[in-house]
Design an enzyme around this catalytic site. Structure first.
Site, PDB file in Angstrom:
ATOM      1  N   ASP A 133      38.869  52.001  36.465  1.00 12.60           N
ATOM      2  CA  ASP A 133      38.874  52.893  37.622  1.00 12.60           C
ATOM      3  C   ASP A 133      38.723  52.068  38.893  1.00 12.60           C
ATOM      4  O   ASP A 133      37.706  51.411  39.105  1.00 12.60           O
ATOM      5  CB  ASP A 133      37.721  53.892  37.487  1.00 12.60           C
ATOM      6  N   CYS A 134      39.716  52.107  39.760  1.00 15.08           N
ATOM      7  CA  CYS A 134      39.708  51.311  40.989  1.00 15.08           C
ATOM      8  C   CYS A 134      38.459  51.564  41.815  1.00 15.08           C
ATOM      9  O   CYS A 134      37.870  50.628  42.370  1.00 15.08           O
ATOM     10  CB  CYS A 134      40.965  51.629  41.803  1.00 15.08           C
TER      11      CYS A 134
END
Length: 219
Positions: A133-134
């Site tokens: 997840d960025c």
């Protein structure tokens, strides 16, 4: 940051594949720096060029999925403000390092947020990666507000120029924020509309690339 800037506030909600294709079509034809804001027809997830589809599917649930041409992690779209910046190869800023350009663009966002009553700061270093997840993994020059990452982006360079694709995960930003950001980037910016030629080129890129199963599942 720029001495001239074309701004596209794309009001039409578009498919994930068409949004990616429009960024590439703009990169191909750009003669001056471009700032584009865009919307999604339904909640979506984008993931970086070097990412794995299986990881994106784990987070997507019932969202549409698209692989970006730029790198980076998995980003949810729908309630965020999604944007791109394009710097043509002939522009003086193109020779600057990716980190310097990244930091300057995020600092401009920081200033625009502050003008709208939202305080944020640039991360001084990268945090340990904990997932794909960025927004769970701040890197240097990402924007942090109230202890969490709210703005991240990814770059890709080509012979045509540099494409910066970013997301601001701050729901319900004032409408004036986009104007403020454009003004901070360039005092005299020009509002533009997507041409039919550009839309046709993007449509071809959807058919040959972004809308294909091969593009989505390449890793």
């Amino acid at each position: 940051m720029f001495d001239q800037l074309e701004v596209y506030d794309d009001a039409a909600p578009r498919s994930p594949a068409l949004n990616m294709a429009l960024d590439e079509a703009l990169l191909e034809s750009a003669v001056s720096p471009i700032l584009r804001f865009y919307r999604w027809r339904r909640p979506a997830v984008s993931f970086g060029y070097f990412g794995f589809l299986v990881e994106a599917k784990d987070q997507a649930r019932d969202r549409e999925i698209i692989r970006r041409w730029t790198g980076g992690g998995i980003v949810p779209h729908g309630k965020d403000l999604t944007y791109s910046v394009i710097i043509p190869a002939a522009h003086l800023l193109f020779v600057r390092s990716s980190l310097a350009i990244y930091a300057d663009l995020h600092d401009a966002i920081r200033q625009a947020l502050r003008e709208n009553g939202i305080e944020a700061a640039l991360a001084s270093s990268a945090a340990p990666k904990i997932s794909g997840d960025c927004f769970a993994n701040p890197v240097r020059a990402d924007l942090i507000s109230d202890g969490r990452k709210i703005a991240g982006a990814a770059h890709r360079r080509s012979r045509a120029g540099l494409l910066h694709q970013g997301s601001i995960q701050r729901p319900s930003l004032p409408e004036r924020f986009k104007h403020d950001l454009a003004r901070i980037l360039c005092a005299q910016f020009e509002i533009r509309s997507l041409s039919q030629t550009l839309l046709e080129r993007a449509g071809n890129l959807v058919e040959s690339k972004y809308g294909t199963a091969g593009w989505l599942a390449r890793r």
